[in-house]
Scaffold this active site. Structure first.
Site, PDB file in Angstrom:
ATOM      1  N   SER A 285      -9.305   1.273   3.742  1.00 31.09           N
ATOM      2  CA  SER A 285      -8.196   2.271   2.419  1.00 31.09           C
ATOM      3  C   SER A 285      -7.516   1.312   1.698  1.00 31.09           C
ATOM      4  O   SER A 285      -7.189   2.085   0.693  1.00 31.09           O
ATOM      5  CB  SER A 285      -7.652   3.752   3.035  1.00 31.09           C
ATOM      6  OG  SER A 285      -6.619   3.164   4.226  1.00 31.09           O
TER       7      SER A 285
ATOM      8  N   LYS B  32       1.091  -1.058   0.187  1.00 30.17           N
ATOM      9  CA  LYS B  32      -0.313   0.382  -0.024  1.00 30.17           C
ATOM     10  C   LYS B  32       0.825   1.176   0.263  1.00 30.17           C
ATOM     11  O   LYS B  32       1.780   1.283   0.439  1.00 30.17           O
ATOM     12  CB  LYS B  32      -1.135  -0.254   1.245  1.00 30.17           C
ATOM     13  CG  LYS B  32      -1.945   0.736   1.443  1.00 30.17           C
ATOM     14  CD  LYS B  32      -2.554   0.810   2.547  1.00 30.17           C
ATOM     15  CE  LYS B  32      -3.972   2.292   2.694  1.00 30.17           C
ATOM     16  NZ  LYS B  32      -4.567   2.071   4.314  1.00 30.17           N
TER      17      LYS B  32
ATOM     18  N   SER C 107      -9.796  -0.377   7.945  1.00 26.38           N
ATOM     19  CA  SER C 107      -9.306  -0.561   5.783  1.00 26.38           C
ATOM     20  C   SER C 107      -8.405  -1.570   5.660  1.00 26.38           C
ATOM     21  O   SER C 107      -7.731  -1.565   4.417  1.00 26.38           O
ATOM     22  CB  SER C 107      -8.280   0.498   5.639  1.00 26.38           C
ATOM     23  OG  SER C 107      -9.488   1.966   5.825  1.00 26.38           O
TER      24      SER C 107
END
Length: 543
Positions: free
Chosen positions: A202, A122, A226
């Site tokens: 996210s 990420k 997330s």
């Protein structure tokens, strides 16, 4: 429901110039004629890490070939075709790293189960030589000088860093009405099952990439949902560890009370392999060095198909209201658990939701302090929250075309971590969710774990109104800092549903056992088919 429209907040600058930074181009909607990408068109589709390693041991495959295959697939369906938009940056050294792992293998110097396996990260996790932007144009040229602690562990274990994934900008902690999966640097990530549906956030890019077989696995981060939510709505296994099991050193923070990184994979076995590498003490993250730290060094060794026999599991029926299809899937899951020998009883978290206001308060305080510490320690171009707010205001056309920065502004009004209001909020949230929440529910009926629907099916991406988040079953674990594991459970109109297993602190080994046994009995994951919308075109007639 969280206190914000989407408080899935997950963990986890370019100096101001006269010319506005270029926003990410939003990919055009895919044509219906090209919407279907068969999951079998890729040689390594749905292969887990053990399968890939077996081929490399047999000399049928090498890491450079595998890495190039994933790069080709990214070009074919992430940047073209259905344009998933999950990848924000490719590691320019990926093929070189893979070639070095192949040389080591030929010299009988295999480092472990991840040797030569391409992994995505990420884009709030530091990994040289790439940018760490958290999706913001303010950091689009910021290249940290060192790897995050977890990235060093992955590389030491032989993994190949394939690249970075898109995310909800600033890990969904910028606005109260954000659209998950969108960042100014990366644009909008699409759900591969139905392209106009949201990937949740996210860790949206990490989830979509793994579900679409753009890499063997990925690392996401979570503050509250997330990892769990994007994993569930993209048909994946997502494991959020106990806070302190995995170092946060080198990760853009939201809340040191709740932030953690964790694996996002297509199987529980792969998640266990990754967690074994990720877990470790780090002097730069005090949460990993405390006396309570308790680690199982080989989580993969906890994979047992008979683990449900004799288990006591509590089902949180209050969470069935999230969605009727999730409730039906949970009833079927309960029958699977019982048939496998588990005792399943109704349970409740007595303090459920009472921590919401306190959670938001502690996150606002901790974000301001944490993000400024990260920016300062890493010599980022912008150093303070007011500077980030000013950047967004200056370049609002690019940074705020759909939603604002209300959370940034709220956090900027908070004081330091010595404020009585912060201390009280942190104590209250953790106590209500932990000792008086999950722990109380487990102790009341001597349970091994709690289960609930992870969330509902993915909702349509909607820039006008933001996320239509249906609710979640994992909130208590996030706030308490306890582990949670989501496993594919079923589908609603082709959209994946997940079941979440939650336990007390450091209970990852037991959750992995239970989740693996359930997964092996149900095999509920189905690869995505890339429908443009739920109005499915007619399938071509079989020959």
């Amino acid at each position: 429901m969280r206190p914000l429209a989407l408080l899935l907040a997950l963990t986890f600058a370019l100096t101001a110039c006269d010319r506005e930074p270029a926003p990410a181009a939003e990919p055009a909607p895919p044509a219906a004629a090209t919407a279907l990408v068969p999951p079998t068109d890729f040689l390594f589709a749905e292969m887990d890490i053990a399968d890939l390693q077996a081929r490399m041991r047999a000399g049928e495959l090498d890491s450079r070939t595998l890495t190039q295959a994933y790069l080709d697939r990214i070009a074919a369906i992430d940047k073209a075709g259905p344009q998933l938009n999950a990848i924000i940056e490719i590691n320019p050294d990926a093929l070189k790293e893979a070639a070095l792992r192949d040389i080591e293998r030929k010299g009988n110097a295999v480092r472990g189960p991840l040797h030569g396996i391409p992994i995505l990260l990420k884009d709030n996790i530091d990994a040289t030589p790439m940018v760490t932007s958290a999706g913001s144009l303010a950091l689009q040229d910021f290249r940290p000088k060192t790897d995050a602690f977890l990235v060093r562990r992955l590389r030491e274990a032989g993994a190949v860093v394939l690249g970075k994934t898109n995310l909800s900008e600033w890990a969904n902690f910028r606005s109260t009405r954000s659209t998950s999966g969108w960042s100014a640097r990366g644009g909008q990530t699409r759900n591969p099952y139905v392209l106009d549906r949201n990937p949740c956030g996210s860790s949206s890019g990490s989830a979509v990439a793994v579900s679409a077989n753009l890499a063997a696995a990925a690392i996401g981060t979570e503050t509250d949902g997330s990892i769990l939510c994007p994993a569930a709505v993209n048909g994946l296994v997502g494991l959020k560890p106990t806070v302190g099991l995995v170092s946060r050193n080198g990760i853009v923070p939201i809340s040191h009370s709740q932030d953690t990184a964790g694996p996002m994979t297509r199987s529980v076995a792969d998640a266990a392999l990754l967690l074994t590498v990720l877990a470790g003490r780090d002097v730069a993250d005090a949460a990993t060095t405390g006396s309570a730290w308790n680690v199982t060094l080989d989580y993969h060794a906890r994979l047992r198909t008979d683990a449900l026999k004799g288990a006591r599991i509590g089902v949180l029926r209050s969470k069935f209201a999230i969605h009727p299809d999730a409730a039906m899937a949970m009833e079927a899951a309960i029958e699977v658990l019982r048939e496998a020998g588990a005792t399943v009883v109704d349970a409740e978290i007595p303090t459920d939701g009472q921590w919401d206001d306190a959670e938001l308060e502690l996150m606002l305080y901790e974000f301001k302090v944490g993000v400024e510490r990260y920016l300062g320690n890493h010599d980022a171009p912008l150093k303070t929250l007011p500077q980030l707010i000013g950047f967004n205001q200056q370049y609002r056309t690019s940074e705020m075309p759909y939603f604002g920065q209300e959370l940034f502004e709220m956090a900027n009004g908070k004081g330091g971590l010595g404020d009585p209001a912060y201390i009280a909020a942190r104590s209250l949230a953790r106590r209500l969710a932990g000792p008086e929440g999950i722990d109380a529910a487990l102790k009341a009926q001597k349970l091994d774990a709690l289960i609930a629907p992870t969330t509902g099916p993915a909702w349509p991406t909607d820039y006008a109104n933001g996320d239509r988040f249906p609710g979640a079953g994992y909130g208590a674990a996030a706030v308490a800092g306890y582990p949670s594991l989501t496993v594919p459970m079923g589908h609603s109109d082709g959209l994946p549903l997940g079941i979440v297993f939650m336990g007390t602190a450091w209970s990852e080994p037991r959750l992995i056992e239970l989740g693996f046994a359930y997964e092996q009995l149900t095999r509920a994951r189905k690869p995505p088919e890339y429908w443009p919308s739920l109005q499915k075109p007619a399938r071509p007639a079989a020959n």
